[in-house]
Each structure stands twice: as C-alpha cells, then as structure tokens.
Design an enzyme around this catalytic site. Sequence first.
Site, PDB file in Angstrom:
ATOM      1  N   GLN A  64       0.977  -1.336  -0.160  1.00 26.38           N
ATOM      2  CA  GLN A  64       0.003  -0.136   0.052  1.00 26.38           C
ATOM      3  C   GLN A  64       0.820   1.171   0.133  1.00 26.38           C
ATOM      4  OE1 GLN A  64      -3.379  -0.328   2.749  1.00 26.38           O
ATOM      5  NE2 GLN A  64      -3.101  -2.594   2.817  1.00 26.38           N
ATOM      6  N   ASP A  65       1.417   1.729   1.140  1.00 28.77           N
ATOM      7  CA  ASP A  65       2.376   2.892   1.221  1.00 28.77           C
ATOM      8  C   ASP A  65       3.512   2.525   2.379  1.00 28.77           C
ATOM      9  OD1 ASP A  65       0.943   3.014   3.620  1.00 28.77           O
ATOM     10  OD2 ASP A  65       0.673   5.129   3.610  1.00 28.77           O
ATOM     11  N   PRO A  66       4.453   3.196   2.073  1.00 28.99           N
ATOM     12  CA  PRO A  66       5.537   2.770   2.867  1.00 28.99           C
ATOM     13  C   PRO A  66       5.518   2.967   4.199  1.00 28.99           C
ATOM     14  CG  PRO A  66       6.275   4.511   1.218  1.00 28.99           C
ATOM     15  CD  PRO A  66       4.792   4.692   1.362  1.00 28.99           C
ATOM     16  N   VAL A 125       1.318   3.655  -3.349  1.00 25.22           N
ATOM     17  CA  VAL A 125       1.736   4.848  -2.948  1.00 25.22           C
ATOM     18  C   VAL A 125       3.132   4.863  -2.629  1.00 25.22           C
ATOM     19  CG1 VAL A 125       1.204   6.945  -1.514  1.00 25.22           C
ATOM     20  CG2 VAL A 125      -0.512   5.421  -2.233  1.00 25.22           C
ATOM     21  N   ASN A 136      -1.033   6.611   4.856  1.00 19.45           N
ATOM     22  CA  ASN A 136      -1.773   6.925   3.943  1.00 19.45           C
ATOM     23  C   ASN A 136      -1.993   8.540   3.812  1.00 19.45           C
ATOM     24  OD1 ASN A 136      -2.632   4.396   3.310  1.00 19.45           O
ATOM     25  ND2 ASN A 136      -4.254   4.662   4.874  1.00 19.45           N
TER      26      ASN A 136
END
EC number: 3.2.2.27
Length: 239
Positions: A64-66, A125, A136
């Site tokens: 998803q995101d880091p 992302v 997020n």
Amino acid sequence: MKPFIHNDWWPVLEPEFEKPYYQELRRFLVEEYQHYRIDPDMYHIFTAFEWTPFSQVKVVILGQDPYHNPGQAHGCSFSVLPGTEIPPSLVNIYKELQDDLGVQPVQHGYLKHWADQGVLLLNSVLTVRDGIKTANTHRGHGWEQLTDSAIEKLSARPEPVIFILWGSAARSKIKLIDTQTNIVLQSPHPSPLSAYRGFFGSKPFSKTNIALTSLGETPIDWQLPQQVTISDESTSDTH
C-alpha cells in the site's frame, strides 16, 4: 527529460512523468519534503523499479504505502533497511514462508535477494509522512495513477506475470490485470489484524514457484541471506 530510473522502466513510465497529474504530485512532494520528514528519502522513492527492471519482472508483491517509522522505508513494499526492526507484517510473511516452504527466517527485513530474481516489491503509493498515525498521508495525490500504469504495462507484456495481492487495497487492483494471460494470487493481508483470516496457510510462495515452473521460468529462491549489506539502491529523484 533526464532519466531518473536507470533501466528499461524509464521508457515504460516516462510518458506518465510528462502528464499534469505527475507535475501536481511533484509540486506536492517538494512542499512535503521541505516541511515534513518523508519516507523514504527522495533518493530512494523509485528503488523498486531500480532493483527489478521491467523486462525481468516475474512476480509482483503489491503493498500500500511505505512504512512510516524512522529509518525503515527504502522504496520497496514490505522490505526494510538492515539494522531496523522487522515490522509485524513482515514477521508474519516470514512465518508463512517457513510454514509453506520450510525457509528459515532471518534477522533482517531486507528483501533485495527477492528483487534481484525478478520480484517487484511495489507499493501503490510511494511516499508517506514519517511518524505516528501518518499512514496514507500521501494517498490520493497521484502516486496511484503512476503505479496503476506500471501494473497495466506489466499485465500487457507478452511474458506472464504473477501478481501477489494481499489485503483489500491490493486486491482492488485486479481490475488492472488481464487475468487471462497473467496469474493472480490473493489472500488477506499479513498484518496482525488480518493474518489469521486467511493469510496464514495461503501458501503464496510455493504457489508462485509452481506457476513459474509451469511457465518455464526459474522458481524464486525465497531463502534470504543471513547477512546483508546495503547496496547502492538508487540515485533517482522526483524530477
């Protein structure tokens, strides 16, 4: 435009960098990097692409995101730099890997050995604010358009790709994938919140290798080295 991904991903993605959404994203990132601590640092945003060239991708593990704790993120999904604590999701990935293939866990979370064999460790992302409750924070600013394009380009390649989609966010990307020509493995996310709802026991690693063998490809050696050093991961920036 001067290339800032230094392999065959550049001609694949360069048209995206010319589009208005990416110019907006770049302006947003300039402001964010000036005023906040952002993960990863700007020189490692595109590490996933640097590590695994377009023509060499056999498997995609979509995140998803880091990670947004200091010193962890370095541009690849689920991977962390050596010397940092292994995050709970990766601990669970290692547990499933051991149960699935008998692979012994290691004391680091640096997944470059997988990337070198054709496993693209891609987040949807690519940046996030560092800190507590910052997950997020860069969602919806343009990264998704870029990474969706990367997924679509891989899906359209003549050579099939195995897409590993863990969790609802990753599984929502199946609409970008031609499932007639590629292979998709889906399960709940390895997070402690969901791992016991079907991630454990899903056997994604053996299923991936069975699929690769059926395609005439070399299986992935999922056993990570016990000792690692940080390579020169990337020299890219956000031009």
